[in-house]
Design a protein around this motif. Structure first.
Motif, short mmCIF file in Angstrom:
data_model
loop_
_atom_site.label_atom_id
_atom_site.label_comp_id
_atom_site.label_asym_id
_atom_site.label_seq_id
_atom_site.Cartn_x
_atom_site.Cartn_y
_atom_site.Cartn_z
N MET A 1 0.73 -1.08 -0.08
CA MET A 1 -0.17 0.07 -0.10
C MET A 1 0.78 1.23 0.05
SD MET A 1 -2.40 -1.65 2.84
CE MET A 1 -3.06 -0.15 3.20
N SER A 2 0.86 1.94 -1.18
CA SER A 2 2.01 2.79 -1.24
C SER A 2 1.27 4.17 -1.23
CB SER A 2 2.62 2.90 -2.61
OG SER A 2 1.78 2.88 -3.57
N LEU A 3 1.96 5.33 -0.92
CA LEU A 3 1.41 6.65 -1.16
C LEU A 3 1.56 7.45 -2.56
CD1 LEU A 3 1.50 7.28 2.66
CD2 LEU A 3 -0.25 8.20 1.08
N PRO A 4 1.29 8.78 -2.50
CA PRO A 4 1.30 9.67 -3.69
C PRO A 4 2.37 9.41 -4.60
CG PRO A 4 0.83 10.83 -1.58
CD PRO A 4 1.01 9.51 -1.49
N LEU A 5 2.07 9.13 -5.75
CA LEU A 5 3.19 8.95 -6.98
C LEU A 5 4.18 7.73 -6.45
CD1 LEU A 5 4.19 12.92 -6.83
CD2 LEU A 5 2.39 11.62 -8.11
N SER A 6 4.14 6.99 -5.65
CA SER A 6 4.95 6.10 -5.62
C SER A 6 4.56 4.78 -6.32
CB SER A 6 5.55 5.71 -3.90
OG SER A 6 4.39 5.43 -3.37
N PHE A 7 3.30 4.26 -5.71
CA PHE A 7 2.84 2.95 -6.14
C PHE A 7 3.82 2.13 -5.95
CE2 PHE A 7 1.16 6.19 -9.03
CZ PHE A 7 -0.07 6.64 -8.43
N ASN A 8 4.77 1.89 -5.18
CA ASN A 8 5.58 0.77 -4.65
C ASN A 8 5.06 -0.33 -3.69
OD1 ASN A 8 5.68 1.74 -2.11
ND2 ASN A 8 7.68 2.62 -2.05
N ARG A 9 5.68 -1.16 -3.46
CA ARG A 9 5.30 -2.20 -2.75
C ARG A 9 5.01 -1.85 -1.29
NH1 ARG A 9 6.18 -7.25 -5.73
NH2 ARG A 9 5.73 -8.45 -3.86
N SER B 1 -6.82 -8.59 2.04
CA SER B 1 -6.82 -6.94 1.29
C SER B 1 -6.62 -7.40 -0.12
CB SER B 1 -5.65 -6.57 1.90
OG SER B 1 -5.65 -5.19 1.64
N LEU B 2 -7.10 -6.51 -1.02
CA LEU B 2 -7.25 -6.61 -2.43
C LEU B 2 -6.45 -5.56 -2.92
CD1 LEU B 2 -11.21 -6.69 -3.05
CD2 LEU B 2 -9.61 -8.53 -2.70
N ALA B 3 -5.73 -5.99 -3.90
CA ALA B 3 -5.07 -5.18 -5.27
C ALA B 3 -3.59 -4.65 -4.74
CB ALA B 3 -5.95 -3.85 -5.58
N GLY B 4 -3.52 -3.61 -3.79
CA GLY B 4 -2.19 -3.26 -3.39
C GLY B 4 -1.63 -2.05 -4.31
N GLY B 5 -0.50 -1.53 -4.02
CA GLY B 5 0.17 -0.38 -4.72
C GLY B 5 0.65 -0.82 -6.01
N VAL B 6 1.06 -2.17 -6.07
CA VAL B 6 1.52 -2.62 -7.49
C VAL B 6 0.92 -3.85 -7.90
CG1 VAL B 6 3.59 -3.65 -8.83
CG2 VAL B 6 3.83 -1.86 -7.21
N ILE B 7 0.19 -3.79 -9.11
CA ILE B 7 -0.87 -4.86 -9.51
C ILE B 7 0.04 -5.93 -10.09
CG2 ILE B 7 -2.73 -5.79 -10.72
CD1 ILE B 7 -3.37 -3.87 -8.40
N PRO B 8 0.18 -7.30 -9.72
CA PRO B 8 0.97 -8.14 -10.10
C PRO B 8 0.77 -8.62 -11.64
CG PRO B 8 -0.43 -9.24 -8.62
CD PRO B 8 -0.62 -7.55 -8.63
N ALA B 9 1.77 -9.49 -12.36
CA ALA B 9 1.28 -9.70 -13.78
C ALA B 9 0.12 -10.73 -13.67
CB ALA B 9 2.66 -10.22 -14.32
N CYS B 10 -0.03 -11.60 -12.63
CA CYS B 10 -1.00 -12.57 -12.78
C CYS B 10 -2.25 -12.25 -12.78
CB CYS B 10 -0.72 -13.61 -11.58
SG CYS B 10 -0.69 -12.83 -9.83
N SER B 11 -2.58 -10.82 -12.51
CA SER B 11 -3.89 -10.19 -12.24
C SER B 11 -4.69 -9.98 -13.41
CB SER B 11 -3.82 -8.97 -11.30
OG SER B 11 -4.96 -8.31 -11.06
N GLY B 12 -5.84 -10.17 -13.36
CA GLY B 12 -6.78 -9.67 -14.43
C GLY B 12 -6.83 -8.08 -14.20
N ASP B 13 -7.44 -7.53 -15.30
CA ASP B 13 -7.77 -6.16 -15.49
C ASP B 13 -8.83 -5.54 -14.38
OD1 ASP B 13 -7.82 -3.54 -16.27
OD2 ASP B 13 -8.60 -3.72 -18.33
N ASP C 1 -7.88 -2.20 -1.40
CA ASP C 1 -6.69 -1.48 -1.55
C ASP C 1 -6.37 -0.98 -2.78
OD1 ASP C 1 -4.60 0.02 -0.84
OD2 ASP C 1 -3.14 -1.67 -0.59
N LEU C 2 -7.42 -0.65 -3.61
CA LEU C 2 -7.29 -0.25 -5.07
C LEU C 2 -6.44 1.41 -4.86
CD1 LEU C 2 -10.55 -1.29 -6.61
CD2 LEU C 2 -8.44 -1.91 -7.23
N GLU C 3 -5.56 1.52 -5.36
CA GLU C 3 -4.56 3.02 -5.23
C GLU C 3 -4.48 3.73 -6.47
OE1 GLU C 3 -1.20 2.48 -2.95
OE2 GLU C 3 -1.78 0.81 -1.87
#
Length: 556
Positions: A1-9, A103-115, A147-149
């Motif tokens: 769960m990242s914050l502004p502009l980072s969208f990191n892990r 917890s759903l989604a996160g700051g970085v959506i992994p490659a295995c995820s749907g759109d 946790d859609l970000e």
């Protein structure tokens, strides 16, 4: 769960709910902790004192491209996590009285995820919500944390699909928790229209600066940032009982230091004195420094969270230090030590003497009771809150002789049950709906036969892997949580699964303990969420080698 502009892990940590204990604390103080699946769910749960938490968020689950969150018995897209890992943590946390959410989604959506954007459109949203409901039921979870970000959140909201998704999720999971994590910057905040549907919202009040974003020479998560974020959300209408302040258990380094550190890393590298500070080095744009929150700031933020909100959220638990350097312990010390929490309290001695252990609603084996500090065959009195009852069993796994007590029971000698309890069930006293269905009354089946039962009447037997029974037109009068009990016998143990309408709605599995014989009966159970309606109820045998006498549904 990242914050502004980072969208990191760095995904934020969740609000952990503790009983309000200080004068500043709300009636339900929350302490929510996140465990990222890629850190190892079991390993982090085993090293964390779960009794210091109220909620545990398992991060992060994402849907497969088709929208399903389950692939057989495992999550479709949840890094390094198996179904067995989730079940292990849920059982361990529930034994400590902690609620567990996915917890759903996160700051970085992994490659295995749907759109996510496509899947939350009206045509596919119902299938996503249904699959999430199955996920919650399968693992016995207490709710969902969304946790859609960042840009993804904004795109979904602008398409008009965020709030309807949350509303649909709320309707599909009555009695379960629905929470969210949010940043506090334009384009990264959940919409105001969604707030009424959440039980609480955790504010990611950190990551003001980090690797690749923000102004170097400033702090990652100062006290002033927490104050500012809280004020923003108060102005947006988030009420005190729903506002939970996020705090970081990590820091960032600049100009010669490592990019990121867990708090335990900071203590190990820079010594115990670092726990009393928020900074290693000198704070300037060209200076080398590490910015984080030490114990004094974490304590100050906890006090702020209790004054302005209802608790604290932590990202994330694997990063904490141990012993006197633990940030989780610092949070707990500000809130206070909880009294025995739960809807019932069991006591070692008659007249409520000796040790006391609080129990929440649930089922407790010998091992689970011992984890909570209840010794085997060592209980002499108990108290149950109004509307609840305690069923004690003299053998493990809810077998053997039993006694049911509600209200206060000052001495179990009176029931010939003193120092006899080996397992227990704490449940609501319900005058609500109960339906028992005889196993042989199926409307359709494949592969099974009936036989005489030692408990009277007939039971279903000759159940092999792949066999099934269907019970048609079962009406569930209202939406909510149901306890489903199965009267079963199995020489070696097995499992069964429950579904509705030919497998369209999967409700999860129940384990069948080895009873040592085909007519040695025991009762297995699990809780599921069912929406009001009339269904064809299916019992399926993923593993054979068991008999079934009856099924009982009880609205909780």
């Amino acid at each position: 769960m990242s914050l502004p502009l980072s969208f990191n892990r760095h995904l934020l940590v969740a609000a952990l709910a503790l009983c309000g204990l200080s004068e500043m604390a709300a009636a339900q103080t929350k302490v929510v902790g996140y465990i990222p699946s890629y850190k190892g769910l079991r390993a982090v749960a085993d090293k964390t004192d779960l009794t210091k938490l109220t909620h545990l968020n398992l991060a992060f689950a994402n849907p497969a491209p088709g929208g399903s969150f389950l692939n057989g018995g495992n999550p479709s897209c949840m890094e390094s996590a198996t179904g067995a890992d989730i079940s292990y943590v849920v059982q361990k946390a529930h034994a400590a009285g902690v609620k567990v959410l996915v917890s759903l989604a996160g700051g970085v959506i992994p490659a295995c995820s749907g759109d996510w954007q496509s899947l939350l459109q009206p045509g596919s949203r119902a299938a996503v919500v249904n699959s999430l409901t199955q996920f919650v039921n399968t693992y016995g979870l207490d709710g969902v944390d969304v946790d859609l970000e960042g840009a993804l959140l904004t795109a979904i909201d602008r398409a008009g699909n965020y709030t309807p998704f949350i509303q649909n999720l709320r309707s599909a999971l009555p009695g379960k928790l629905i929470t969210a994590a949010t940043a506090t910057y334009e384009g990264g905040m959940i919409p105001v229209s969604s707030l009424p549907s959440f039980d609480f919202v955790t504010i990611m009040a950190y990551d003001a600066v980090g690797p690749g974003w923000g102004q170097v020479g400033t702090e990652q998560s100062p006290y002033s940032l927490a104050q500012s974020n809280i004020a923003t959300w108060q102005a947006r209408g988030l009420t005190k009982d729903k506002l939970v302040l996020g705090v970081p258990f990590y820091g960032y380094g600049f100009n010669g230091y490592a990019a990121s550190y867990g708090f335990a890393d900071i203590v190990n590298q820079f010594g115990a004195a670092a726990v009393q500070k928020d900074l290693i080095g000198t704070l300037c744009a060209t200076c080398g420094y590490v910015t984080y929150n030490g114990i004094p700031t974490i304590k100050a933020k906890t006090r702020l969270a209790l004054q302005q909100g209802s608790g604290v959220m932590i990202w994330e638990l694997s990063q904490d230090a141990t012993g006197a350097n633990s940030l989780l312990s610092a949070i707990r010390s500000e809130i206070g030590s909880p009294p025995p929490a739960g809807v019932a309290t069991v006591y070692q001695d008659c007249n409520y003497g000796g040790y006391a252990v609080g129990l929440n609603e649930g089922r407790y084996t010998t091992a689970q009771l011992q984890t909570l500090g209840v010794r085997n065959n060592d209980l002499s009195s108990l108290k149950a809150n109004a509307g609840y009852q305690v069923t004690l069993y003299d053998s493990d796994n809810f077998t053997g002789r039993s006694v049911v007590k509600s209200g206060n029971a000052g001495c179990l000698v009176d029931d010939a049950f003193n120092d006899q309890a080996s397992s227990a069930v704490v449940s609501k006293i319900s005058s609500s709906w109960t339906l028992q269905v005889e196993a042989e009354s199926y409307s359709n089946q494949s592969g099974v036969q009936t036989e005489a039962s030692t408990e009277g009447g007939a039971n279903v037997g000759w159940i092999d892997a792949g066999d099934w029974m269907v019970y048609g037109n079962i009406n569930f009068p209202s939406s909510g949580t149901y306890r489903v009990e199965y009267r079963v016998a199995s020489p070696s143990g097995a499992s069964l699964s429950l579904d509705l309408n030919g497998g369209a709605i999967q409700l999860g599995r129940a384990s069948i303990a080895a009873t040592g014989g085909w007519q040695n009966w025991t009762t297995a159970s699990h809780t599921v969420t069912i929406n009001a309606g009339t269904y064809n109820v299916g019992i399926y045998a993923p593993v054979g080698g068991w008999n079934l006498n009856w099924i009982r549904f009880t609205k909780l």
